[in-house]
Design an enzyme around this catalytic site. Structure first.
Site, PDB file in Angstrom:
ATOM      1  N   GLU A   1       6.037  -5.409  -5.540  1.00 10.78           N
ATOM      2  CA  GLU A   1       5.309  -4.494  -6.415  1.00 10.78           C
ATOM      3  C   GLU A   1       6.354  -3.588  -7.070  1.00 10.78           C
ATOM      4  O   GLU A   1       6.606  -2.473  -6.596  1.00 10.78           O
ATOM      5  CB  GLU A   1       4.308  -3.664  -5.599  1.00 10.78           C
ATOM      6  CG  GLU A   1       3.279  -4.520  -4.896  1.00 10.78           C
ATOM      7  CD  GLU A   1       2.224  -3.731  -4.115  1.00 10.78           C
ATOM      8  OE1 GLU A   1       1.092  -4.203  -4.045  1.00 10.78           O
ATOM      9  OE2 GLU A   1       2.540  -2.654  -3.579  1.00 10.78           O
TER      10      GLU A   1
ATOM     11  N   ASP B   1       3.781   2.625   1.291  1.00 13.44           N
ATOM     12  CA  ASP B   1       3.845   1.968   2.594  1.00 13.44           C
ATOM     13  C   ASP B   1       5.149   1.200   2.767  1.00 13.44           C
ATOM     14  O   ASP B   1       5.443   0.719   3.850  1.00 13.44           O
ATOM     15  CB  ASP B   1       2.649   1.014   2.763  1.00 13.44           C
ATOM     16  CG  ASP B   1       1.509   1.692   3.491  1.00 13.44           C
ATOM     17  OD1 ASP B   1       1.703   2.827   3.962  1.00 13.44           O
ATOM     18  OD2 ASP B   1       0.424   1.078   3.603  1.00 13.44           O
TER      19      ASP B   1
ATOM     20  N   LYS C   1      -3.915  -0.725   3.770  1.00 12.52           N
ATOM     21  CA  LYS C   1      -4.250   0.207   2.711  1.00 12.52           C
ATOM     22  C   LYS C   1      -5.231   1.286   3.203  1.00 12.52           C
ATOM     23  O   LYS C   1      -5.143   2.447   2.786  1.00 12.52           O
ATOM     24  CB  LYS C   1      -4.864  -0.554   1.542  1.00 12.52           C
ATOM     25  CG  LYS C   1      -5.043   0.316   0.351  1.00 12.52           C
ATOM     26  CD  LYS C   1      -5.810  -0.368  -0.741  1.00 12.52           C
ATOM     27  CE  LYS C   1      -6.618   0.651  -1.464  1.00 12.52           C
ATOM     28  NZ  LYS C   1      -7.557   0.071  -2.394  1.00 12.52           N
TER      29      LYS C   1
ATOM     30  N   ASP D   1      -4.994   0.643  -7.267  1.00 15.24           N
ATOM     31  CA  ASP D   1      -3.864  -0.130  -6.749  1.00 15.24           C
ATOM     32  C   ASP D   1      -2.664   0.143  -7.651  1.00 15.24           C
ATOM     33  O   ASP D   1      -2.836   0.546  -8.802  1.00 15.24           O
ATOM     34  CB  ASP D   1      -4.185  -1.623  -6.782  1.00 15.24           C
ATOM     35  CG  ASP D   1      -5.231  -1.999  -5.751  1.00 15.24           C
ATOM     36  OD1 ASP D   1      -5.550  -1.152  -4.904  1.00 15.24           O
ATOM     37  OD2 ASP D   1      -5.726  -3.141  -5.804  1.00 15.24           O
TER      38      ASP D   1
ATOM     39  N   ASP E   1     -12.422  -2.054   1.445  1.00 17.37           N
ATOM     40  CA  ASP E   1     -13.202  -1.499   0.343  1.00 17.37           C
ATOM     41  C   ASP E   1     -14.687  -1.837   0.471  1.00 17.37           C
ATOM     42  O   ASP E   1     -15.547  -0.949   0.419  1.00 17.37           O
ATOM     43  CB  ASP E   1     -12.645  -1.963  -1.011  1.00 17.37           C
ATOM     44  CG  ASP E   1     -12.258  -3.429  -1.042  1.00 17.37           C
ATOM     45  OD1 ASP E   1     -12.403  -4.099   0.001  1.00 17.37           O
ATOM     46  OD2 ASP E   1     -11.828  -3.915  -2.097  1.00 17.37           O
TER      47      ASP E   1
HETATM   48  O1  LIG Z   1      -0.294  -2.299   4.043  1.00 15.49           O
HETATM   49  C1  LIG Z   1      -0.663  -2.192   2.882  1.00 15.49           C
HETATM   50  C2  LIG Z   1      -1.135  -3.285   2.132  1.00 15.49           C
HETATM   51  C3  LIG Z   1      -1.532  -3.080   0.811  1.00 15.49           C
HETATM   52  N1  LIG Z   1      -1.446  -1.854   0.253  1.00 15.49           N
HETATM   53  C4  LIG Z   1      -1.837  -1.650  -1.167  1.00 15.49           C
HETATM   54  O2  LIG Z   1      -3.142  -2.115  -1.380  1.00 15.49           O
HETATM   55  C5  LIG Z   1      -3.301  -2.492  -2.725  1.00 15.49           C
HETATM   56  C6  LIG Z   1      -4.026  -3.819  -2.816  1.00 15.49           C
HETATM   57  O3  LIG Z   1      -3.227  -4.875  -2.426  1.00 15.49           O
HETATM   58  P1  LIG Z   1      -3.146  -6.253  -3.255  1.00 15.49           P
HETATM   59  O4  LIG Z   1      -2.252  -7.175  -2.535  1.00 15.49           O
HETATM   60  O5  LIG Z   1      -2.881  -5.957  -4.668  1.00 15.49           O
HETATM   61  O6  LIG Z   1      -4.606  -6.786  -3.035  1.00 15.49           O
HETATM   62  P2  LIG Z   1      -5.693  -7.327  -4.082  1.00 15.49           P
HETATM   63  O7  LIG Z   1      -6.310  -8.507  -3.482  1.00 15.49           O
HETATM   64  O8  LIG Z   1      -5.144  -7.464  -5.438  1.00 15.49           O
HETATM   65  O9  LIG Z   1      -6.667  -6.081  -4.014  1.00 15.49           O
HETATM   66  C7  LIG Z   1      -8.070  -6.028  -3.856  1.00 15.49           C
HETATM   67  O10 LIG Z   1      -8.545  -6.317  -2.552  1.00 15.49           O
HETATM   68  C8  LIG Z   1      -8.063  -5.480  -1.500  1.00 15.49           C
HETATM   69  C9  LIG Z   1      -8.816  -5.852  -0.238  1.00 15.49           C
HETATM   70  O11 LIG Z   1      -8.595  -7.166   0.125  1.00 15.49           O
HETATM   71  C10 LIG Z   1      -8.268  -4.015  -1.790  1.00 15.49           C
HETATM   72  O12 LIG Z   1      -7.577  -3.265  -0.835  1.00 15.49           O
HETATM   73  C11 LIG Z   1      -7.718  -3.697  -3.145  1.00 15.49           C
HETATM   74  O13 LIG Z   1      -7.916  -2.353  -3.467  1.00 15.49           O
HETATM   75  C12 LIG Z   1      -8.379  -4.584  -4.176  1.00 15.49           C
HETATM   76  O14 LIG Z   1      -7.900  -4.280  -5.460  1.00 15.49           O
HETATM   77  C13 LIG Z   1      -1.914  -2.534  -3.351  1.00 15.49           C
HETATM   78  O15 LIG Z   1      -1.753  -1.445  -4.212  1.00 15.49           O
HETATM   79  C14 LIG Z   1      -1.010  -2.442  -2.144  1.00 15.49           C
HETATM   80  O16 LIG Z   1       0.166  -1.784  -2.445  1.00 15.49           O
HETATM   81  C15 LIG Z   1      -0.999  -0.770   0.978  1.00 15.49           C
HETATM   82  O17 LIG Z   1      -0.901   0.342   0.477  1.00 15.49           O
HETATM   83  N2  LIG Z   1      -0.623  -0.967   2.285  1.00 15.49           N
HETATM   84 MN   LIG Z   2      -4.054  -6.279  -6.708  1.00 14.77          MN
END
Ligand SMILES: O=c1ccn([C@@H]2O[C@H](COP(=O)(O)OP(=O)(O)O[C@H]3O[C@H](CO)[C@@H](O)[C@H](O)[C@H]3O)[C@@H](O)[C@H]2O)c(=O)[nH]1
Ligand SMILES: [Mn+2]
Length: 677
Positions: A118, A147, A285, A309, A449
């Site tokens: 990221e 994180d 998260k 995000d 979420d």
């Molecule tokens: O240990 C962690 C893991 C992830 N994240 C953050 O969580 C967000 C979502 O992660 P991502 O890999 O982009 O997941 P997506 O599948 O794209 O995200 C969707 O699905 C997730 C649940 O599976 C939700 O947490 C997200 O908000 C939602 O946008 C990102 O900003 C990460 O940086 C953290 O802060 N800490």
């Molecule tokens: Mn995402």
């Protein structure tokens, strides 16, 4: 007397938002009824013509019948999602007229987890776009949770803080949209003021280059380290999994130093890397959001929290105001717990090779949620009431006094706050507290979420979906097949686990949310469960054909009609929906293909892993989706070629599947596929 006053107030009341019914529901219901009739005939056929012959015939017949029953049941669930649908229209000008200076504070939470997948340059754009909202800066605060615990990210944030002094007045002066510099300079066709435009662009590009060079070097040069006391915190960091809390207020919006180049105030900007220790679970998260909720409560304590995000930049500077039109509406606003915007993506190609726009889900199905209690919380692009997020239950006649909320003041200096708030983000703080259970985002699931949103609704709150013409947020959709499948596996697995947990919508939501909403949630929670019936339909009828076992009526028989009707009308309806939501015909074909691939790979893995987890053999995990790719991969994505990339057992399955039976076909697909299949 009181009654009279209330009546008067009612008469004067002009709503801040309006609800409209989506058209075409009667036509949809007629189609659904005809499909249901078709399904009844199919069931009749299966019962009447049950084979009396061999054992194999009977068992395959039963298997097929069960699969068909499953699909019918699932279709019923998806029909419930579409039965009614509403859209909401906010009136922003009324909000400004009515509340002028009394607007509430907004705390914006941005989460990031890893500077390599990221990239901080992406994050910087998200943060800058959030700081530049069309909203009084002294009421706006942006909190970043890192994180990854990385000084590279910290450095990027310092750069953002610095650049914001130029960027914010520029946005204001020229009413820039989108307020993410990268997106703006990529898409802006009109030069507002050539000189200024070029100089701000150059400043931006220089900053981006400095950040990217630092990332490549993978270290912060000494002279930079000297520029901010915060870097010293990293002297004690042993790894991203093992460090103390780092909390730095980069811009203190209350201070007199916080001014842009034109002397206007700046929003507050805070960097947080919560404490991490190998022996403590950090809850992904959800854990970082909860730490942010606590830390922000001591610094700015805004009554409304926006969560995004790291890749989801603001594409519409009016978004905060539109969401406030919902919360601050005198009649309907007080029962709203959260306002969700769709997750839209800027890197979609015309025919969406991986179907990642989730078009029909985000533009149609969710309107059904909204008509029955509200959309699910989708993790990004969501405005919450702080108290709702902290577990408060809705009470009848609950009223917010926005004026009173505005009056809270924090007097401690930034450095005192940095020290005193650290403990709120420590590993042990949550021990024996309701955090992660009754308070904040829920733990123990990779789809924090969905479950958090549902529990807020079960606490009596409603939610609202806003989908303005100009998208509120734009992010990165995964651009390889594997990333897509892995993301869907995480979702499908998380959702199915919830179905089998105490958060099963049918039990947990019983008598708390409308039955229709319970069923809608179940549709998503049962995604993964589709894999078995899909596999059966893909494999068994083909094998039976080879063995000469007949499972379907002959073409000459009238019983063939319901099969043809249901298949044809159901698919035609799906195509119509896809086109209605702005997709292309080819996009729909791609969507169908990815639908089958997901059901037979991601969902299959998700299904079995859920079972392993239920039996205690597997552990919770969260694979963060990459937001960068090398140039070749991006190029192939733009050309709409399917990218297989790294090897994965999921691909072995696709290879052997009915869609592309020959392995050579797969190889060809990798290299030359352009969505014609
Ligand atoms: O240990 C962690 C893991 C992830 N994240 C953050 O969580 C967000 C979502 O992660 P991502 O890999 O982009 O997941 P997506 O599948 O794209 O995200 C969707 O699905 C997730 C649940 O599976 C939700 O947490 C997200 O908000 C939602 O946008 C990102 O900003 C990460 O940086 C953290 O802060 N800490
Ligand atoms: Mn995402």
């Amino acid at each position: 007397m009181l009654c009279e006053e209330r009546e008067m107030a009612k008469k004067e009341y002009v709503p801040l938002f309006e609800t409209r019914k989506v058209k075409g529901r009667i036509l949809f219901r007629c189609i659904a009824a005809s499909i249901l009739l078709g399904i009844c005939f199919i069931i009749m056929y299966r019962i009447r013509y049950f084979p009396v012959g061999g054992k194999a015939e009977r068992w395959t017949w039963i298997g097929l019948f069960l699969s068909e029953l499953w699909f019918s049941f699932y279709w019923l669930l998806t029909t419930v999602c579409r039965w009614n649908a509403v859209i909401r229209i906010p009136f922003i000008h009324r909000l400004s007229q009515r509340f002028g200076k009394e607007l509430p504070g907004i705390d914006i939470f941005v989460c990031t987890a890893d500077p390599l997948i990221e990239p901080p340059s992406l994050l910087v754009n998200t943060v800058l776009s959030m700081m530049a909202y069309d909203y009084p800066p002294e009421k706006l605060s942006v909190y970043l949770s890192d994180d990854g615990g990385s000084n590279l990210t910290f450095y990027a944030m310092l750069e953002a803080a610095n650049f914001s002094k130029t960027w914010l007045p520029f946005c204001k002066k020229f009413q820039v949209e989108s307020t993410s510099p990268e997106a703006y300079f990529r898409t802006a066709s009109e030069l507002v003021n050539v000189q200024e435009w070029l100089s701000v662009k150059k400043l931006y590009e220089d900053m981006k280059m400095r950040i990217e060079t630092t990332i490549k070097l993978n270290q912060i040069l000494e002279y930079i380290q000297k520029q901010h006391k915060g870097f010293r915190e990293w002297d004690f960091v042993s790894s991203k999994h093992d460090h103390h809390t780092i909390l730095q207020i980069l811009i203190d919006g209350r201070g007199t130093n916080a001014a842009d180049i034109e002397g206007n105030p700046l929003p507050t900007l805070v960097y947080l890397a919560r404490e991490k220790r190998p022996q403590y679970h950090h809850h992904f998260k959800a854990g970082s959001m909860n730490a942010l909720i606590r830390v922000s409560s001591k610094i700015t304590n805004a009554p409304i929290i926006l969560n995004v995000d790291c890749d989801m930049y603001s594409n519409n500077s009016k978004t905060i105001k539109s969401s406030l039109c919902i919360f601050m509406d005198e009649e309907k606003g007080d029962e709203i717990g959260y306002v969700q915007f769709p997750q839209c993506f800027y890197n979609l190609t015309k025919n969406e090779i991986y179907g990642s726009s989730l078009r029909v889900l985000l533009q149609l199905e969710v309107l059904g949620f909204d008509a029955n209690g509200g959309p699910s919380y989708m993790g990004s692009g969501c405005f919450h009431r702080r108290e709702t997020l902290c577990g408060k239950k809705y009470e009848k006649n609950y009223k917010v006094d926005w004026k009173k909320i505005n009056d809270k003041k924090v007097n401690e200096s930034a450095s005192v706050l940095e020290e005193t708030c650290k403990v709120l983000a420590s590993c042990t703080f949550e021990h024996n507290t309701p955090w992660g259970k009754e308070m904040g985002l829920k733990y123990g699931t990779p789809v924090e979420d969905v479950v958090t949103g549902m529990s807020i609704q079960c606490n009596g709150w409603k939610s609202i979906y806003l989908n303005p013409e100009r998208e509120g947020f734009l992010g990165v959709a995964p651009i390889t097949l594997l990333q897509n499948l892995v993301q869907h596996k995480r979702w499908a697995e998380g959702l199915l686990q919830l179905f089998f947990s105490r958060y099963c919508p049918l039990l947990y939501g019983h008598r708390k949310i409308p039955l229709k909403l319970q069923l809608m949630y179940s549709t998503y929670k049962l995604w993964a469960a589709n894999c078995l019936a899909t596999w059966y339909i893909v494999v068994v009828p083909c094998l039976c054909l080879l063995k000469g076992i007949s499972l379907f009526p002959k073409i000459s028989s009238p019983w063939v009609l319901p099969f043809v009707y249901v298949t044809f009308v159901h698919r035609a309806h799906s195509l119509a929906e896809f086109l209605w939501c702005g997709g292309t015909f080819r996009g729909w074909c791609n969507d169908q293909r990815i639908w089958l691939i997901k059901r037979t790979t991601s969902y299959l893995f998700a299904f079995f892993e859920t079972i392993l987890k239920l039996l205690g053999y597997s552990q919770l995990n969260f694979v963060v989706t990459a937001k960068v790719a090398d140039e070749d991969v991006s190029k192939r994505y733009d050309q709409e070629l399917i990218e297989f990339g790294a090897a994965s057992p999921m691909f072995d399955i696709i290879k052997n599947e009915g869609i592309h039976p020959k392995p050579t076909h797969l190889a060809k697909l990798t290299l030359t596929q352009n969505s014609k299949v």
